[in-house]
Design a protein around this motif. Structure first.
Motif, PDB file in Angstrom:
ATOM      1  N   GLY A  78     -10.916   2.189 -29.061  1.00 22.17           N
ATOM      2  CA  GLY A  78     -12.047   2.287 -30.000  1.00 22.17           C
ATOM      3  C   GLY A  78     -13.397   1.924 -29.398  1.00 22.17           C
ATOM      4  N   LYS A  79     -13.421   1.634 -28.105  1.00 18.54           N
ATOM      5  CA  LYS A  79     -14.660   1.380 -27.356  1.00 18.54           C
ATOM      6  C   LYS A  79     -15.726   0.589 -28.137  1.00 18.54           C
ATOM      7  CE  LYS A  79     -14.691   2.494 -23.720  1.00 18.54           C
ATOM      8  NZ  LYS A  79     -15.084   3.544 -22.772  1.00 18.54           N
ATOM      9  N   THR A  80     -16.932   1.156 -28.279  1.00 21.69           N
ATOM     10  CA  THR A  80     -18.011   0.420 -28.959  1.00 21.69           C
ATOM     11  C   THR A  80     -17.551  -0.100 -30.313  1.00 21.69           C
ATOM     12  OG1 THR A  80     -19.612   1.950 -27.985  1.00 21.69           O
ATOM     13  CG2 THR A  80     -20.431   0.487 -29.690  1.00 21.69           C
ATOM     14  N   SER A  81     -16.838   0.732 -31.045  1.00 25.71           N
ATOM     15  CA  SER A  81     -16.431   0.330 -32.398  1.00 25.71           C
ATOM     16  C   SER A  81     -15.452  -0.844 -32.341  1.00 25.71           C
ATOM     17  CB  SER A  81     -15.835   1.508 -33.171  1.00 25.71           C
ATOM     18  OG  SER A  81     -14.548   1.849 -32.705  1.00 25.71           O
ATOM     19  N   LEU A 125     -28.342  -1.167 -36.939  1.00 26.01           N
ATOM     20  CA  LEU A 125     -29.293  -0.140 -36.518  1.00 26.01           C
ATOM     21  C   LEU A 125     -28.747   0.601 -35.304  1.00 26.01           C
ATOM     22  CD1 LEU A 125     -30.988  -3.034 -37.219  1.00 26.01           C
ATOM     23  CD2 LEU A 125     -32.852  -1.379 -37.254  1.00 26.01           C
ATOM     24  N   HIS A 126     -28.627   1.902 -35.434  1.00 26.27           N
ATOM     25  CA  HIS A 126     -28.080   2.705 -34.338  1.00 26.27           C
ATOM     26  C   HIS A 126     -28.483   4.160 -34.559  1.00 26.27           C
ATOM     27  CE1 HIS A 126     -25.465   4.005 -31.166  1.00 26.27           C
ATOM     28  NE2 HIS A 126     -24.557   4.552 -31.951  1.00 26.27           N
ATOM     29  N   ALA A 127     -29.191   4.727 -33.568  1.00 25.26           N
ATOM     30  CA  ALA A 127     -29.751   6.073 -33.757  1.00 25.26           C
ATOM     31  C   ALA A 127     -28.732   7.160 -33.440  1.00 25.26           C
ATOM     32  CB  ALA A 127     -31.001   6.232 -32.903  1.00 25.26           C
ATOM     33  N   ASN A 128     -27.653   7.136 -34.173  1.00 21.12           N
ATOM     34  CA  ASN A 128     -26.649   8.192 -34.011  1.00 21.12           C
ATOM     35  C   ASN A 128     -26.197   8.611 -35.405  1.00 21.12           C
ATOM     36  OD1 ASN A 128     -24.827   9.975 -32.895  1.00 21.12           O
ATOM     37  ND2 ASN A 128     -23.559   8.418 -31.899  1.00 21.12           N
ATOM     38  N   ASN A 129     -25.465   9.712 -35.457  1.00 22.88           N
ATOM     39  CA  ASN A 129     -24.869  10.167 -36.686  1.00 22.88           C
ATOM     40  C   ASN A 129     -24.130   9.030 -37.379  1.00 22.88           C
ATOM     41  OD1 ASN A 129     -23.448  11.991 -38.492  1.00 22.88           O
ATOM     42  ND2 ASN A 129     -24.243  13.504 -37.029  1.00 22.88           N
ATOM     43  N   ASN A 134     -16.861   6.466 -37.680  1.00 22.03           N
ATOM     44  CA  ASN A 134     -16.609   6.140 -39.095  1.00 22.03           C
ATOM     45  C   ASN A 134     -17.421   4.924 -39.558  1.00 22.03           C
ATOM     46  OD1 ASN A 134     -15.165   6.924 -41.430  1.00 22.03           O
ATOM     47  ND2 ASN A 134     -13.626   5.324 -41.117  1.00 22.03           N
ATOM     48  N   ARG A 135     -18.545   4.716 -38.868  1.00 24.85           N
ATOM     49  CA  ARG A 135     -19.337   3.514 -39.154  1.00 24.85           C
ATOM     50  C   ARG A 135     -19.810   3.455 -40.601  1.00 24.85           C
ATOM     51  NH1 ARG A 135     -21.628   4.373 -33.577  1.00 24.85           N
ATOM     52  NH2 ARG A 135     -21.031   2.542 -32.365  1.00 24.85           N
ATOM     53  N   ASP A 136     -20.227   4.607 -41.141  1.00 25.73           N
ATOM     54  CA  ASP A 136     -20.773   4.570 -42.512  1.00 25.73           C
ATOM     55  C   ASP A 136     -19.773   3.987 -43.506  1.00 25.73           C
ATOM     56  OD1 ASP A 136     -19.248   6.863 -42.037  1.00 25.73           O
ATOM     57  OD2 ASP A 136     -20.357   8.092 -43.464  1.00 25.73           O
ATOM     58  N   ASN A 194     -27.322   3.599 -21.726  1.00 26.42           N
ATOM     59  CA  ASN A 194     -26.410   3.297 -20.611  1.00 26.42           C
ATOM     60  C   ASN A 194     -24.975   3.722 -20.936  1.00 26.42           C
ATOM     61  OD1 ASN A 194     -25.756   2.209 -18.030  1.00 26.42           O
ATOM     62  ND2 ASN A 194     -24.934   0.384 -19.032  1.00 26.42           N
ATOM     63  N   HIS A 195     -24.847   4.947 -21.374  1.00 21.60           N
ATOM     64  CA  HIS A 195     -23.525   5.485 -21.723  1.00 21.60           C
ATOM     65  C   HIS A 195     -23.097   6.488 -20.656  1.00 21.60           C
ATOM     66  CE1 HIS A 195     -20.318   7.461 -23.923  1.00 21.60           C
ATOM     67  NE2 HIS A 195     -20.392   6.534 -24.863  1.00 21.60           N
ATOM     68  N   PHE A 196     -21.821   6.472 -20.335  1.00 20.08           N
ATOM     69  CA  PHE A 196     -21.252   7.483 -19.451  1.00 20.08           C
ATOM     70  C   PHE A 196     -21.714   8.870 -19.916  1.00 20.08           C
ATOM     71  CE2 PHE A 196     -17.929  10.528 -18.352  1.00 20.08           C
ATOM     72  CZ  PHE A 196     -17.716  10.243 -17.015  1.00 20.08           C
TER      73      PHE A 196
HETATM   74  C1  GP9 Z   1     -21.819   6.044 -30.189  1.00 26.16           C
HETATM   75  C2  GP9 Z   1     -21.946   4.866 -29.291  1.00 26.16           C
HETATM   76  C3  GP9 Z   1     -21.111   5.042 -28.049  1.00 26.16           C
HETATM   77  O1  GP9 Z   1     -22.425   5.906 -31.401  1.00 26.16           O
HETATM   78  O2  GP9 Z   1     -21.694   3.690 -29.941  1.00 26.16           O
HETATM   79  O3  GP9 Z   1     -19.774   4.898 -28.311  1.00 26.16           O
HETATM   80  P1  GP9 Z   1     -18.679   4.666 -27.183  1.00 26.16           P
HETATM   81  O4  GP9 Z   1     -18.356   6.020 -26.592  1.00 26.16           O
HETATM   82  O5  GP9 Z   1     -19.231   3.754 -26.135  1.00 26.16           O
HETATM   83  O6  GP9 Z   1     -17.535   4.069 -27.901  1.00 26.16           O
END
Ligand code: GP9
Ligand code: MN
Length: 418
Positions: A78-81, A125-129, A134-136, A194-196
């Protein structure tokens, strides 16, 4: 019923560490600015590439903050989440899938929830969808008042790169949102640049890439450096807006940026072979707490993302004695040096256990299993307990009267000499 939770709660209670007397409540009613540093590993701190500092701002900032240099990410798929989940719940993520997707309908007792009950306004705060990870949906279960997502930002081709809005613009635009929030607030910022695969525009390149034959590893350094610049500008803005002295600022790396697929180039950079031991040490991510008026220090206690929740709550003067937290306050004088990673590896003061091998931290070499032995069962138990909570949605019994009663009963029959 909640009987399964009672067992787990007994385990949690036995591991509870009381807060540090001097620091408990030191930041009472201050704002909390929590910043997730995308793919940021500890090895970049106080390090150079081509003779240039990779994180000049952070290197200075940690001198006036509490900096934890033995702090591990505990994320899985789940990485960032996952990092968000761990940091705000003090629970482990799942070994497969992302709990943000699979168990977003559960009851949780997350930091935003608790702070909401303590008079805080809470926002992410995060400038993504908004539906990414499933953050919302999940943010509602975590108790957030507000999620500032893509529509709350002005995103153009010019201010975007790679995954979206560049960090400098993200922070700049976020200050406006911060200023509108009722105080005290708890605001979580999730960075992205700083994302892949670590793409960057020429104008944002403050240092040159590393020079190996691995593009991923090479490009990692300039994007980390860019993020560092974004943080510097953000802190300057907070000072200009008069928010700096009223806020504690907490930064953490979300997970690794360089996977094991790049061990060869990483070994080249580090000047040592990336063994399973070194690979585990590379799972360290920065954890930094800036408290106005506190000098700070570097603390080398073995710790992990799990420990963030009780640490923050105690600084704010909020008791965690009754929480189901697997982590503990990093300022607690009797904090146990023991951190479990989601793959079952664990780290103690003197050893690392990974891939069924016990390593000595002094030498980095395999050693007799006996040093790790006492912790093997404990590590397994923790992961299992945490999984049970998530799979059984057990925290829904947390507020349950029957559970409360059985818990009180459990506590009463214990003899306490204090
Ligand atoms: C996407 C960002 C990156 O909104 O949080 O997610 P990641 O791929 O690092 O889990
Ligand atoms: Mn991430």
């Amino acid at each position: 019923d909640g009987s399964e939770l009672v067992d787990i709660d007994n385990y949690i209670n036995a591991n509870y560490k009381k807060p540090n007397d001097e620091l408990f409540g030191i930041a009472k009613n201050k704002n909390v600015i929590l910043i997730s540093l995308e793919s940021t590993q500890s090895f970049v701190i106080n390090e150079t590439v081509n003779g240039q500092e990779i994180t000049p701002f952070l290197n200075d900032f940690i001198k006036e903050s509490y900096y934890f240099d033995n702090f591990y990410h505990q994320t899985a798929q789940g990485k960032t989440s996952d990092s968000e989940f761990i940091v705000e719940n003090s629970l482990y993520p799942l070994s497969r899938g992302a709990v943000f997707f699979t168990h977003s309908g559960n009851e949780y007792t997350a930091t935003p929830d608790i702070l909401g009950n303590n008079g805080y306004y809470t926002a992410a705060l995060h400038a993504n969808n908004k539906s990414f990870w499933n953050r919302d949906i999940m943010y509602q279960s975590l108790g957030y008042d507000r999620f500032y997502s893509l529509p709350d930002y002005e995103v153009t081709a010019e201010n975007s790169v790679g995954w979206g809005l560049k960090d400098i613009d993200f922070f700049e635009q976020s200050v406006q949102h911060l200023k509108e929030m009722p105080q005290p607030f708890y605001a979580k910022f999730i960075t992205l640049t700083n994302h892949f695969p670590f793409e960057l525009d020429e104008e944002d390149r403050f240092i040159e890439p590393y020079t190996s034959n691995n593009k991923t590893v090479n490009n990692y350094f300039p994007t980390v450096r860019y993020q560092d610049e974004a943080l510097k500008l953000f802190i300057e803005r907070l000072k200009a807006e008069g928010l700096y002295d009223d806020s504690i600022i907490v930064l953490y790396g979300d997970h690794y940026g360089i996977s094991e697929n790049h061990n060869k180039a990483m070994g080249e950079f580090l000047g040592e072979e990336v063994t399973p031991y070194v690979s585990t040490q590379l799972q360290r991510v920065p954890f930094i707490i800036h408290i106005p008026g506190q000098k700070g220090e570097t603390i080398s206690t073995v710790s992990g993302q799990m420990d963030v929740k009780p640490t923050i709550l105690h600084l704010l003067g909020i008791n965690t004695k009754n929480n189901i937290d697997f982590g503990s306050d990093l300022f607690s004088e009797d904090k146990l040096e023991f951190t479990v990673l989601r793959d079952g590896s664990f780290i103690t003061k003197n050893n690392i256990y990974t891939r069924e091998t016990c390593y000595d931290k002094g030498t980095g070499e395999p050693t007799d299993n006996s040093a790790c032995e006492p912790y093997i069962e404990k590590a397994k138990n923790e992961l299992e307990y945490s999984d049970k909570i998530i799979y059984g949605d057990l925290l829904r019994f947390y507020e349950d009267e029957e559970f409360r009663n059985s818990k009180t009963f459990g506590n009463e029959i214990k003899f306490d000499s204090n």
